[in-house]
Design a protein around this motif. Structure first.
Motif, PDB file in Angstrom:
ATOM      1  N   ALA A 212     -11.228  75.594  95.364  1.00 45.67           N
ATOM      2  CA  ALA A 212     -10.282  75.347  96.054  1.00 45.67           C
ATOM      3  C   ALA A 212      -8.805  75.613  95.812  1.00 45.67           C
ATOM      4  O   ALA A 212      -8.265  75.928  96.687  1.00 45.67           O
ATOM      5  CB  ALA A 212     -10.094  73.528  96.534  1.00 45.67           C
ATOM      6  N   VAL A 213      -8.512  75.704  94.686  1.00 49.19           N
ATOM      7  CA  VAL A 213      -7.457  76.142  93.957  1.00 49.19           C
ATOM      8  C   VAL A 213      -7.234  77.800  94.380  1.00 49.19           C
ATOM      9  O   VAL A 213      -6.123  78.031  94.837  1.00 49.19           O
ATOM     10  CB  VAL A 213      -7.197  75.625  92.410  1.00 49.19           C
ATOM     11  CG1 VAL A 213      -6.162  76.520  92.029  1.00 49.19           C
ATOM     12  CG2 VAL A 213      -7.102  74.266  92.418  1.00 49.19           C
TER      13      VAL A 213
ATOM     14  N   SER B 179      -3.752  71.537 106.881  1.00 51.59           N
ATOM     15  CA  SER B 179      -4.752  72.153 105.905  1.00 51.59           C
ATOM     16  C   SER B 179      -5.346  70.868 105.017  1.00 51.59           C
ATOM     17  O   SER B 179      -4.962  69.880 105.071  1.00 51.59           O
ATOM     18  CB  SER B 179      -4.016  72.821 104.755  1.00 51.59           C
ATOM     19  OG  SER B 179      -3.325  72.303 104.123  1.00 51.59           O
ATOM     20  N   ALA B 180      -6.452  71.147 104.542  1.00 52.59           N
ATOM     21  CA  ALA B 180      -7.390  70.202 103.681  1.00 52.59           C
ATOM     22  C   ALA B 180      -7.646  70.766 102.689  1.00 52.59           C
ATOM     23  O   ALA B 180      -8.518  71.818 102.419  1.00 52.59           O
ATOM     24  CB  ALA B 180      -8.466  69.727 104.472  1.00 52.59           C
ATOM     25  N   ALA B 181      -7.746  70.231 101.350  1.00 52.86           N
ATOM     26  CA  ALA B 181      -8.376  70.666 100.054  1.00 52.86           C
ATOM     27  C   ALA B 181      -9.357  69.458  99.711  1.00 52.86           C
ATOM     28  O   ALA B 181      -9.101  68.276  99.959  1.00 52.86           O
ATOM     29  CB  ALA B 181      -7.429  70.407  99.095  1.00 52.86           C
ATOM     30  N   VAL B 182     -10.571  69.903 100.041  1.00 54.82           N
ATOM     31  CA  VAL B 182     -11.865  68.730  99.653  1.00 54.82           C
ATOM     32  C   VAL B 182     -12.631  69.217  98.565  1.00 54.82           C
ATOM     33  O   VAL B 182     -12.884  70.260  98.314  1.00 54.82           O
ATOM     34  CB  VAL B 182     -12.353  68.675 100.888  1.00 54.82           C
ATOM     35  CG1 VAL B 182     -11.693  68.141 102.263  1.00 54.82           C
ATOM     36  CG2 VAL B 182     -13.023  69.993 101.540  1.00 54.82           C
ATOM     37  N   GLY B 183     -13.330  68.213  98.069  1.00 51.79           N
ATOM     38  CA  GLY B 183     -14.362  68.313  96.886  1.00 51.79           C
ATOM     39  C   GLY B 183     -15.402  67.065  97.227  1.00 51.79           C
ATOM     40  O   GLY B 183     -14.974  66.179  97.509  1.00 51.79           O
ATOM     41  N   LEU B 184     -16.582  67.503  97.025  1.00 53.58           N
ATOM     42  CA  LEU B 184     -17.632  66.704  97.253  1.00 53.58           C
ATOM     43  C   LEU B 184     -18.822  66.917  96.057  1.00 53.58           C
ATOM     44  O   LEU B 184     -18.906  67.898  95.643  1.00 53.58           O
ATOM     45  CB  LEU B 184     -18.609  66.855  98.612  1.00 53.58           C
ATOM     46  CG  LEU B 184     -17.902  66.496  99.931  1.00 53.58           C
ATOM     47  CD1 LEU B 184     -18.647  66.919 101.048  1.00 53.58           C
ATOM     48  CD2 LEU B 184     -17.511  65.066  99.935  1.00 53.58           C
ATOM     49  N   ASP B 185     -19.072  65.795  95.381  1.00 53.55           N
ATOM     50  CA  ASP B 185     -20.324  65.887  94.493  1.00 53.55           C
ATOM     51  C   ASP B 185     -21.337  65.022  95.353  1.00 53.55           C
ATOM     52  O   ASP B 185     -21.173  63.827  95.746  1.00 53.55           O
ATOM     53  CB  ASP B 185     -19.810  65.017  93.301  1.00 53.55           C
ATOM     54  CG  ASP B 185     -21.194  65.041  92.422  1.00 53.55           C
ATOM     55  OD1 ASP B 185     -22.134  65.815  92.375  1.00 53.55           O
ATOM     56  OD2 ASP B 185     -21.216  64.074  91.279  1.00 53.55           O
ATOM     57  N   LEU B 186     -22.494  65.729  95.496  1.00 60.17           N
ATOM     58  CA  LEU B 186     -23.691  65.239  96.361  1.00 60.17           C
ATOM     59  C   LEU B 186     -24.896  64.900  95.475  1.00 60.17           C
ATOM     60  O   LEU B 186     -25.236  65.821  94.617  1.00 60.17           O
ATOM     61  CB  LEU B 186     -23.770  66.343  97.473  1.00 60.17           C
ATOM     62  CG  LEU B 186     -22.714  66.531  98.632  1.00 60.17           C
ATOM     63  CD1 LEU B 186     -23.223  67.496  99.569  1.00 60.17           C
ATOM     64  CD2 LEU B 186     -22.247  65.177  99.340  1.00 60.17           C
TER      65      LEU B 186
END
Ligand code: FAD
Ligand code: SF4
Length: 328
Positions: free
Chosen positions: A88-89, A242-249
């Motif tokens: 994302a960065v 805008s959106a910065a997103v992170g998911l741990d699934l």
């Protein structure tokens, strides 16, 4: 342009001492400051060039990556470790400005860049509390289509323009500041300030203090992350949302999540309310929509930017959906 003197700093102590004088500003890439000096919005009497300092490295450390404040945006975006551990960065940087600007512009300067509110950047418009404290705000009842719907006050509704800062807010970055009394470490989420009654005070940065680096802590939700930017044209343009997103699934369930929004807040807008809606839930559209509703629950749009409320929700739902889909 107002006359100014120019000093090439040779070391941090010299830079900090030179910048502690009234009317001083650091200059790195100059892509924001020089623009504003040409239009007499910024009027420093002393410029302290910090490009000779040794803060351009991008290095892996225990538990994360440290990015020097003088690293150029293009170098950070292209760094293999940043791309792998914090996609994302890298994406936020690549969605910023143009290749030419990114080659010049530094990470520290990016975090310190001023708002793109047109009333702030143009002296013809007298009322602007950020430029001229106490003068009023031309945007409140003016052209506020691009302005903030979160974190505004009756003194200022300007958005924070940085894409990078949104990604740093999402992924728990910590900024190291160096001043006369030594180093301090400030969370990215605390570095930019809400306008309140003092919109001219934008950062937790003391006189003469230098940003030396940004630390990004490794996490599963950081290595599975993305940045989605919606803008009026496809390149060389600031975010409408805008959106910065992170998911741990784990299977189809969300173990941990990070959410921050850009283009809508007076500062980079981390939404822990949205994260709380995601954690422990199934990764599907209903969950993502609930998170988006939570993220925008406090929105206070003005007459020309009501569309941003729904657009920001859709930006977040799409960013989360793409990320979860890509993880399957
Ligand atoms: C046409 C155009 C389009 C753009 N589009 C985008 C975009 O889409 N997204 C986006 O995020 N940005 C965008 N930008 C902004 C750009 O990213 C910034 O201008 C740039 O990052 C500023 O970095 P710099 O090194 O040139 O800063 P400078 O202009 O040198 O400095 C900016 C400010 O930061 C301070 N400063 C610099 N380094 C430090 C430090 N280490 N410690 C303390 N203070 C410091 C300076 O004193 C000054 O106040 C755009 C810019 C232009 C010109
Ligand atoms: S929104 Fe902020 S920057 Fe823009 S005119 Fe109002 S006070 Fe100035």
């Amino acid at each position: 342009m107002q006359p100014f003197d120019f000093v090439h700093a040779k070391d941090d102590a010299g830079a900090i001492a030179a910048a502690s004088r009234d009317g001083s500003k650091f200059v790195a890439g100059g892509t924001n400051l020089i623009d504003l000096m040409k239009s007499n919005v910024e009027l420093p009497s002393h410029l302290v060039d910090i490009n000779g300092l040794h803060h351009a490295a991008i290095a892996s450390e225990s538990g994360g990556i440290r990015i020097g404040a003088l690293a150029r945006m293009s170098d950070v975006a292209a760094d293999a470790n940043v791309r792998r551990r914090f996609p994302a960065v890298s994406q936020a940087l690549l969605a910023s400005a143009s290749p030419q600007v990114r080659n010049m512009a530094s990470i520290g300067g990016n975090l310190m860049q001023r708002t793109r509110c047109p009333y702030f950047r143009e002296l013809l418009f007298a009322p602007c509390n950020k430029r001229n404290p106490g003068s009023g705000c031309a945007a409140l009842n003016g052209d506020n289509r691009r302005h903030a719907i979160l974190g505004g006050s009756n003194a200022c509704i300007a958005t924070h323009p940085s894409d990078l800062a949104v990604a740093l807010a999402a992924f728990d970055a910590v900024i190291t500041l160096r001043g006369k009394s030594g180093d301090r470490h400030v969370k990215a989420t605390d570095f930019h300030l809400l306008p309140g009654d003092t919109p001219h005070i934008e950062h937790d940065l003391r006189p003469g203090e230098l940003i030396v680096s940004v630390f990004l802590p490794d996490a599963p939700h950081a290595s599975r992350s993305s940045y989605l930017k919606i803008r009026d044209r496809a390149s060389f343009e600031f975010a409408v949302t805008s959106a910065a997103v992170g998911l741990d699934l784990a299977g189809g369930t969300i173990r941990s999540a990070r959410v921050a929004l850009g283009g809508v807040g007076t500062k980079p807008w981390r939404s822990t309310a949205a994260e709380a809606e995601l954690i422990g839930k199934a990764a599907n559209d209903a969950t993502f929509r609930a998170a988006a509703e939570a993220a925008l629950a406090g929105a206070q749009p003005r007459q020309l930017n009501r569309f941003k409320v729904e657009l920001a929700k859709r930006t977040l739902v799409r960013a989360l959906g793409d990320l979860a889909g890509g993880a399957a």
